[in-house]
Scaffold this active site. Sequence first.
Site, PDB file in Angstrom:
ATOM      1  N   ARG A 268     -23.655 -10.003   7.135  1.00  0.00           N
ATOM      2  CA  ARG A 268     -22.995  -9.799   5.850  1.00  0.00           C
ATOM      3  C   ARG A 268     -23.683  -8.665   5.093  1.00  0.00           C
ATOM      4  O   ARG A 268     -24.901  -8.679   4.910  1.00  0.00           O
ATOM      5  CB  ARG A 268     -23.032 -11.098   5.043  1.00  0.00           C
ATOM      6  CG  ARG A 268     -21.993 -11.188   3.958  1.00  0.00           C
ATOM      7  CD  ARG A 268     -22.014 -12.556   3.300  1.00  0.00           C
ATOM      8  NE  ARG A 268     -23.242 -12.788   2.586  1.00  0.00           N
ATOM      9  CZ  ARG A 268     -23.343 -13.531   1.481  1.00  0.00           C
ATOM     10  NH1 ARG A 268     -22.279 -14.117   0.985  1.00  0.00           N
ATOM     11  NH2 ARG A 268     -24.507 -13.713   0.906  1.00  0.00           N
TER      12      ARG A 268
ATOM     13  N   PHE B  85     -17.509 -22.069  -0.893  1.00  0.00           N
ATOM     14  CA  PHE B  85     -18.959 -22.234  -0.793  1.00  0.00           C
ATOM     15  C   PHE B  85     -19.240 -23.735  -0.821  1.00  0.00           C
ATOM     16  O   PHE B  85     -18.657 -24.464  -1.636  1.00  0.00           O
ATOM     17  CB  PHE B  85     -19.639 -21.526  -1.963  1.00  0.00           C
ATOM     18  CG  PHE B  85     -21.135 -21.479  -1.855  1.00  0.00           C
ATOM     19  CD1 PHE B  85     -21.745 -20.600  -0.985  1.00  0.00           C
ATOM     20  CD2 PHE B  85     -21.933 -22.320  -2.612  1.00  0.00           C
ATOM     21  CE1 PHE B  85     -23.137 -20.548  -0.867  1.00  0.00           C
ATOM     22  CE2 PHE B  85     -23.316 -22.282  -2.510  1.00  0.00           C
ATOM     23  CZ  PHE B  85     -23.916 -21.396  -1.632  1.00  0.00           C
TER      24      PHE B  85
ATOM     25  N   TYR C 236     -26.389 -13.419 -11.015  1.00  0.00           N
ATOM     26  CA  TYR C 236     -27.497 -12.797 -10.283  1.00  0.00           C
ATOM     27  C   TYR C 236     -27.043 -11.952  -9.113  1.00  0.00           C
ATOM     28  O   TYR C 236     -27.866 -11.372  -8.415  1.00  0.00           O
ATOM     29  CB  TYR C 236     -28.505 -13.846  -9.816  1.00  0.00           C
ATOM     30  CG  TYR C 236     -27.925 -15.072  -9.165  1.00  0.00           C
ATOM     31  CD1 TYR C 236     -27.475 -15.055  -7.854  1.00  0.00           C
ATOM     32  CD2 TYR C 236     -27.845 -16.266  -9.872  1.00  0.00           C
ATOM     33  CE1 TYR C 236     -26.950 -16.176  -7.262  1.00  0.00           C
ATOM     34  CE2 TYR C 236     -27.318 -17.408  -9.284  1.00  0.00           C
ATOM     35  CZ  TYR C 236     -26.874 -17.356  -7.986  1.00  0.00           C
ATOM     36  OH  TYR C 236     -26.342 -18.483  -7.401  1.00  0.00           O
ATOM     37  N   LYS C 237     -25.727 -11.860  -8.882  1.00  0.00           N
ATOM     38  CA  LYS C 237     -25.227 -11.022  -7.801  1.00  0.00           C
ATOM     39  C   LYS C 237     -24.880  -9.633  -8.362  1.00  0.00           C
ATOM     40  O   LYS C 237     -25.760  -8.841  -8.661  1.00  0.00           O
ATOM     41  CB  LYS C 237     -24.026 -11.697  -7.135  1.00  0.00           C
ATOM     42  CG  LYS C 237     -24.379 -12.984  -6.390  1.00  0.00           C
ATOM     43  CD  LYS C 237     -23.177 -13.598  -5.742  1.00  0.00           C
ATOM     44  CE  LYS C 237     -23.493 -14.750  -4.821  1.00  0.00           C
ATOM     45  NZ  LYS C 237     -24.205 -15.878  -5.410  1.00  0.00           N
TER      46      LYS C 237
ATOM     47  N   ASP D 266     -13.630 -19.560  -9.134  1.00  0.00           N
ATOM     48  CA  ASP D 266     -15.037 -19.219  -8.944  1.00  0.00           C
ATOM     49  C   ASP D 266     -15.110 -17.712  -8.727  1.00  0.00           C
ATOM     50  O   ASP D 266     -14.576 -17.193  -7.743  1.00  0.00           O
ATOM     51  CB  ASP D 266     -15.587 -19.984  -7.729  1.00  0.00           C
ATOM     52  CG  ASP D 266     -17.077 -19.753  -7.503  1.00  0.00           C
ATOM     53  OD1 ASP D 266     -17.568 -18.653  -7.830  1.00  0.00           O
ATOM     54  OD2 ASP D 266     -17.743 -20.661  -6.971  1.00  0.00           O
TER      55      ASP D 266
END
Length: 397
Positions: A372, A127, A221-222, A196
Amino acid sequence: MSDLYERARELDAKDELAGVRGDFVLDDDVVYLDGNSLGALPANVPGRVEDVVRRQWGELRIRSWTESGWWTAPERIGDLIAPLVGAAAGQVVVGDSTSVNVFKALVGAVRLAGEGRDEILVDAATFPTDGYIAASAGRMTGCSVRAVEPGAVPGEVSSRTAAVLLNHVDYRTGRLHDLLALTAAVRAAGAVSVWDLCHSAGALPVGLDEHGVDLAVGCTYKFLNGGPGSPAYLYVRRAHQAAFDSPLPGWNSHAEPFGMRSEYEAADGVVRGRVGTPDILSMLALEAALEVWARPDVSVESVRAKSLALTDFFLECVEAYVPGGRVESVTPGPHGERGSQVALRCVDADDVMRRLIAGGVVGDFRAPDILRFGFTPLYLSYADVERAARSLSHELP
């Protein structure tokens, strides 16, 4: 209706996690496949946040730091996350953003590695922010930074390498990397591993303690459904805690935080991963969101099993419904190489996703050509999956 439609109903009837769906606020007219960006709202969170605001803050005010447990929240909530990433208690602290924690972990890793090591390896497909942070950490520590494909790490890590920053699941493709083998390779070279976990925690087993990971970070938050901007977390392996030297020392990580001494002395344990005053409102919303994992029918293993079943079924439905050659899956087929998302390459992906969202199927687009779809087993059904694939076929003439 198609055979796949009927099979979806049969699979839902047998789904052991089907009852968990009621723990979330969902719209029956929408198929939500973007939980790998922002998880759905757990139904118990609004009431908890109201109590925090009205009673703990509104009535108790400053007393809530002790009486409501605000001061100990970063470690207490860290201990709720710990079993979800395969860690024993006392090794995870919650607070700050993922980016801030990547910085703490990466600079801390270089310092743990010691003298004579002047290189940081970073996942070539990481990312972007992780790459930015790695570059900054390199400038701060005097290390060169080199991008490598995760699979090439065993051949690239050397006696020069101080730290290796890797993503457990690739955010674009959904590829799951071999945490056990790559961590072992980093350790064999005497370097420090930093993982990560943003796209794996809450979706699949991680095994930080078991696999010898040194440091790890992740967002909440995922797949942990903590809410927009909910605080991230930092894992510091117990064996490293006494030597972990955070580049962001703050009063909250001081051995005597209320002593107001000008000299810094790090607290014992994972507390030294804290920096400043905890963000209590979002932190306690996260604590409420994590309560779903206390249900007897919910475990990381059951979630992983359903995740694989959902993504398998989605790929089967896409193959059956979508015109041949219109999309290409870039997510690996083998279960051991797949996270909890499916990424499809499509030449007009941006426009296709806009139309899907307008029609009630919410995924997301990643430039230049990726559709996605994230699969959160706690609240997704097989009927959702079949509908999403059927809707995709309608948008791909």
